[in-house]
Design a protein around this motif. Structure first.
Motif, PDB file in Angstrom:
ATOM      1  N   TYR A  55       0.808  -1.215   0.000  1.00  0.00           N
ATOM      2  CA  TYR A  55       0.000   0.000   0.000  1.00  0.00           C
ATOM      3  C   TYR A  55       0.844   1.269   0.000  1.00  0.00           C
ATOM      4  O   TYR A  55       0.330   2.358   0.249  1.00  0.00           O
ATOM      5  N   MET A  56       2.144   1.123  -0.260  1.00  0.00           N
ATOM      6  CA  MET A  56       3.049   2.260  -0.308  1.00  0.00           C
ATOM      7  C   MET A  56       3.242   2.722  -1.751  1.00  0.00           C
ATOM      8  O   MET A  56       3.206   1.914  -2.682  1.00  0.00           O
ATOM      9  N   GLY A  57       3.532   3.994  -1.930  1.00  0.00           N
ATOM     10  CA  GLY A  57       3.803   4.510  -3.258  1.00  0.00           C
ATOM     11  C   GLY A  57       5.171   4.119  -3.780  1.00  0.00           C
ATOM     12  O   GLY A  57       5.421   4.222  -4.979  1.00  0.00           O
ATOM     13  N   SER A  58       6.059   3.668  -2.889  1.00  0.00           N
ATOM     14  CA  SER A  58       7.410   3.244  -3.261  1.00  0.00           C
ATOM     15  C   SER A  58       7.610   1.782  -2.885  1.00  0.00           C
ATOM     16  O   SER A  58       6.773   1.185  -2.194  1.00  0.00           O
ATOM     17  N   GLY A  59       8.767   1.219  -3.317  1.00  0.00           N
ATOM     18  CA  GLY A  59       9.133  -0.137  -2.943  1.00  0.00           C
ATOM     19  C   GLY A  59       8.245  -1.197  -3.588  1.00  0.00           C
ATOM     20  O   GLY A  59       7.252  -0.883  -4.245  1.00  0.00           O
ATOM     21  N   PRO A  60       8.630  -2.468  -3.396  1.00  0.00           N
ATOM     22  CA  PRO A  60       9.833  -2.930  -2.699  1.00  0.00           C
ATOM     23  C   PRO A  60      11.092  -2.686  -3.529  1.00  0.00           C
ATOM     24  O   PRO A  60      11.003  -2.344  -4.717  1.00  0.00           O
ATOM     25  N   PHE A  61      12.244  -2.870  -2.882  1.00  0.00           N
ATOM     26  CA  PHE A  61      13.515  -2.570  -3.520  1.00  0.00           C
ATOM     27  C   PHE A  61      14.313  -3.847  -3.735  1.00  0.00           C
ATOM     28  O   PHE A  61      14.339  -4.734  -2.886  1.00  0.00           O
ATOM     29  N   ALA A  62      14.987  -3.907  -4.885  1.00  0.00           N
ATOM     30  CA  ALA A  62      15.675  -5.135  -5.284  1.00  0.00           C
ATOM     31  C   ALA A  62      16.874  -5.452  -4.413  1.00  0.00           C
ATOM     32  O   ALA A  62      17.199  -6.615  -4.177  1.00  0.00           O
ATOM     33  N   ASP A  63      17.543  -4.416  -3.928  1.00  0.00           N
ATOM     34  CA  ASP A  63      18.749  -4.648  -3.142  1.00  0.00           C
ATOM     35  C   ASP A  63      19.003  -3.459  -2.225  1.00  0.00           C
ATOM     36  O   ASP A  63      18.301  -2.433  -2.282  1.00  0.00           O
ATOM     37  N   ALA A  64      20.014  -3.602  -1.360  1.00  0.00           N
ATOM     38  CA  ALA A  64      20.326  -2.575  -0.376  1.00  0.00           C
ATOM     39  C   ALA A  64      20.719  -1.260  -1.045  1.00  0.00           C
ATOM     40  O   ALA A  64      20.391  -0.180  -0.538  1.00  0.00           O
ATOM     41  N   ARG A  65      21.405  -1.339  -2.187  1.00  0.00           N
ATOM     42  CA  ARG A  65      21.828  -0.108  -2.855  1.00  0.00           C
ATOM     43  C   ARG A  65      20.617   0.699  -3.304  1.00  0.00           C
ATOM     44  O   ARG A  65      20.570   1.929  -3.124  1.00  0.00           O
ATOM     45  N   ALA A  66      19.643   0.036  -3.901  1.00  0.00           N
ATOM     46  CA  ALA A  66      18.436   0.737  -4.354  1.00  0.00           C
ATOM     47  C   ALA A  66      17.662   1.297  -3.165  1.00  0.00           C
ATOM     48  O   ALA A  66      17.133   2.415  -3.219  1.00  0.00           O
ATOM     49  N   PHE A  67      17.602   0.527  -2.083  1.00  0.00           N
ATOM     50  CA  PHE A  67      16.894   0.988  -0.885  1.00  0.00           C
ATOM     51  C   PHE A  67      17.587   2.211  -0.292  1.00  0.00           C
ATOM     52  O   PHE A  67      16.938   3.202   0.047  1.00  0.00           O
ATOM     53  N   ASP A  68      18.917   2.160  -0.168  1.00  0.00           N
ATOM     54  CA  ASP A  68      19.655   3.291   0.379  1.00  0.00           C
ATOM     55  C   ASP A  68      19.522   4.528  -0.497  1.00  0.00           C
ATOM     56  O   ASP A  68      19.473   5.665   0.011  1.00  0.00           O
ATOM     57  N   ALA A  69      19.456   4.322  -1.810  1.00  0.00           N
ATOM     58  CA  ALA A  69      19.275   5.459  -2.715  1.00  0.00           C
ATOM     59  C   ALA A  69      17.928   6.126  -2.460  1.00  0.00           C
ATOM     60  O   ALA A  69      17.821   7.366  -2.457  1.00  0.00           O
ATOM     61  N   TRP A  70      16.896   5.308  -2.232  1.00  0.00           N
ATOM     62  CA  TRP A  70      15.581   5.881  -1.928  1.00  0.00           C
ATOM     63  C   TRP A  70      15.605   6.610  -0.588  1.00  0.00           C
ATOM     64  O   TRP A  70      15.102   7.741  -0.477  1.00  0.00           O
ATOM     65  N   LEU A  71      16.200   5.994   0.440  1.00  0.00           N
ATOM     66  CA  LEU A  71      16.314   6.669   1.730  1.00  0.00           C
ATOM     67  C   LEU A  71      17.038   8.002   1.579  1.00  0.00           C
ATOM     68  O   LEU A  71      16.619   9.020   2.151  1.00  0.00           O
ATOM     69  N   GLY A  72      18.122   7.996   0.799  1.00  0.00           N
ATOM     70  CA  GLY A  72      18.875   9.226   0.585  1.00  0.00           C
ATOM     71  C   GLY A  72      18.054  10.303  -0.085  1.00  0.00           C
ATOM     72  O   GLY A  72      18.261  11.505   0.155  1.00  0.00           O
ATOM     73  N   SER A  73      17.107   9.905  -0.927  1.00  0.00           N
ATOM     74  CA  SER A  73      16.295  10.885  -1.652  1.00  0.00           C
ATOM     75  C   SER A  73      15.233  11.531  -0.772  1.00  0.00           C
ATOM     76  O   SER A  73      14.703  12.592  -1.122  1.00  0.00           O
ATOM     77  N   VAL A  74      14.896  10.914   0.364  1.00  0.00           N
ATOM     78  CA  VAL A  74      13.839  11.451   1.228  1.00  0.00           C
ATOM     79  C   VAL A  74      14.355  11.948   2.573  1.00  0.00           C
ATOM     80  O   VAL A  74      13.642  12.674   3.276  1.00  0.00           O
ATOM     81  N   GLN A  75      15.582  11.585   2.940  1.00  0.00           N
ATOM     82  CA  GLN A  75      16.031  11.828   4.307  1.00  0.00           C
ATOM     83  C   GLN A  75      16.147  13.307   4.674  1.00  0.00           C
ATOM     84  O   GLN A  75      16.010  13.664   5.853  1.00  0.00           O
ATOM     85  N   ASP A  76      16.391  14.170   3.710  1.00  0.00           N
ATOM     86  CA  ASP A  76      16.567  15.594   4.007  1.00  0.00           C
ATOM     87  C   ASP A  76      15.305  16.415   3.756  1.00  0.00           C
ATOM     88  O   ASP A  76      15.323  17.639   3.912  1.00  0.00           O
ATOM     89  N   GLY A  77      14.237  15.755   3.381  1.00  0.00           N
ATOM     90  CA  GLY A  77      13.015  16.483   3.083  1.00  0.00           C
ATOM     91  C   GLY A  77      12.376  17.070   4.328  1.00  0.00           C
ATOM     92  O   GLY A  77      12.541  16.570   5.445  1.00  0.00           O
ATOM     93  N   THR A  78      11.632  18.140   4.131  1.00  0.00           N
ATOM     94  CA  THR A  78      10.906  18.752   5.246  1.00  0.00           C
ATOM     95  C   THR A  78       9.422  18.407   5.225  1.00  0.00           C
ATOM     96  O   THR A  78       8.721  18.619   6.213  1.00  0.00           O
ATOM     97  N   ASP A  79       8.945  17.882   4.105  1.00  0.00           N
ATOM     98  CA  ASP A  79       7.552  17.440   3.997  1.00  0.00           C
ATOM     99  C   ASP A  79       7.470  16.458   2.822  1.00  0.00           C
ATOM    100  O   ASP A  79       7.426  16.896   1.668  1.00  0.00           O
ATOM    101  N   PRO A  80       7.536  15.154   3.107  1.00  0.00           N
ATOM    102  CA  PRO A  80       7.512  14.492   4.412  1.00  0.00           C
ATOM    103  C   PRO A  80       8.819  14.684   5.207  1.00  0.00           C
ATOM    104  O   PRO A  80       9.889  14.829   4.615  1.00  0.00           O
ATOM    105  N   PHE A  81       8.687  14.647   6.509  1.00  0.00           N
ATOM    106  CA  PHE A  81       9.804  14.736   7.443  1.00  0.00           C
ATOM    107  C   PHE A  81       9.902  13.373   8.136  1.00  0.00           C
ATOM    108  O   PHE A  81       9.047  13.025   8.954  1.00  0.00           O
ATOM    109  N   PHE A  82      10.928  12.606   7.773  1.00  0.00           N
ATOM    110  CA  PHE A  82      11.006  11.203   8.179  1.00  0.00           C
ATOM    111  C   PHE A  82      11.806  10.975   9.463  1.00  0.00           C
ATOM    112  O   PHE A  82      12.846  11.602   9.679  1.00  0.00           O
TER     113      PHE A  82
END
Length: 238
Positions: A55-82
């Motif tokens: 039910y998420m707009g993202s994922g699942p991710f094939a490997d840790a590199r792809a997952f970390d890339a997604w985390l990196g793309s959202v971690q500095d956002g202010t809305d959403p603020f994770f």
């Protein structure tokens, strides 16, 4: 013509957006999400459980590199603020959640994009994390905390009611994600609701509510359901 209007809020001022890097609790701590700090824990906790992304707009991710890339793309956002959710019992991050659709000038904020790995589900840490996010918002002066989910996501709808969110309706054909339709169920807690719900959350988190094995004696849903019944009774009288 004397027409009804909303109650006055002359003293209301715009509120601070989310920002504390840490919100600490008894069973968990919420830490500003960082791929370098939390990625390995989160990927390990979610690996092999692709269904948690249904039910998420993202994922699942094939490997840790792809997952970390997604985390990196959202971690500095202010809305959403994770935030990452770190379980004190294990010392590992086992989920994340965010504040989003943040409207400080109206005092409205949503808690969403919640991902709880199976190993953290049904633990005191998972419940306390969401409770702490609700509490922080109202402590800052927010008037309304929202929860929205796919109307087919029964687990999320049950969780919303367990925390004391009130169902307000379903927006049909509200969104498209992963090339699928989404009808969105809306829930909310207002600051007036929280005056009663806060004590239910406090009682649930009281150490006396847990036995030596960490099992709850009284469920949060039983405490919040009783309050919801009061809301309904008051609504019928008005």
């Amino acid at each position: 013509m004397d027409r009804p209007i909303g109650f006055a809020l002359d003293d209301f001022q715009a509120l601070p957006p989310p920002g504390p890097p840490l919100i600490a609790g008894q069973h968990m701590q919420l830490e500003r999400l960082e791929a370098a700090r939390h990625g390995a824990d989160l990927f390990a906790a979610l690996q092999g459980h692709d269904w948690v992304w249904d039910y998420m707009g993202s994922g699942p991710f094939a490997d840790a590199r792809a997952f970390d890339a997604w985390l990196g793309s959202v971690q500095d956002g202010t809305d959403p603020f994770f935030y990452a959710i770190r379980d004190r019992a294990t010392g590992r991050a086992g989920g994340f959640a965010s504040y989003l659709r943040i409207e400080p000038k109206h005092g409205v904020i949503e808690i969403g994009f919640i991902m709880i790995a199976p190993r953290l589900q049904r633990t005191p840490a998972a419940t306390e994390a969401i409770s702490a996010m609700i509490s922080w918002a109202f402590e800052q002066g927010y008037r309304r905390v929202e929860w929205k989910c796919d109307a087919l996501n029964a687990a999320s709808m049950t969780a919303a009611r367990r925390f004391g969110f009130v169902y307000e309706g379903t927006f049909r054909q509200h969104a498209i994600y992963k090339s699928r339709n989404r009808d969105t169920a809306w829930f909310a807690i207002t600051d007036q609701d929280w005056q009663r719900l806060r004590e239910a959350h406090r009682r649930w988190l009281d150490p006396a509510n847990f036995d030596a094995e960490g099992r709850q004696r009284t469920s949060l849903s039983s405490l919040t359901t009783a309050i919801a019944q009061l809301f309904c009774a008051a609504s019928r009288r008005s």
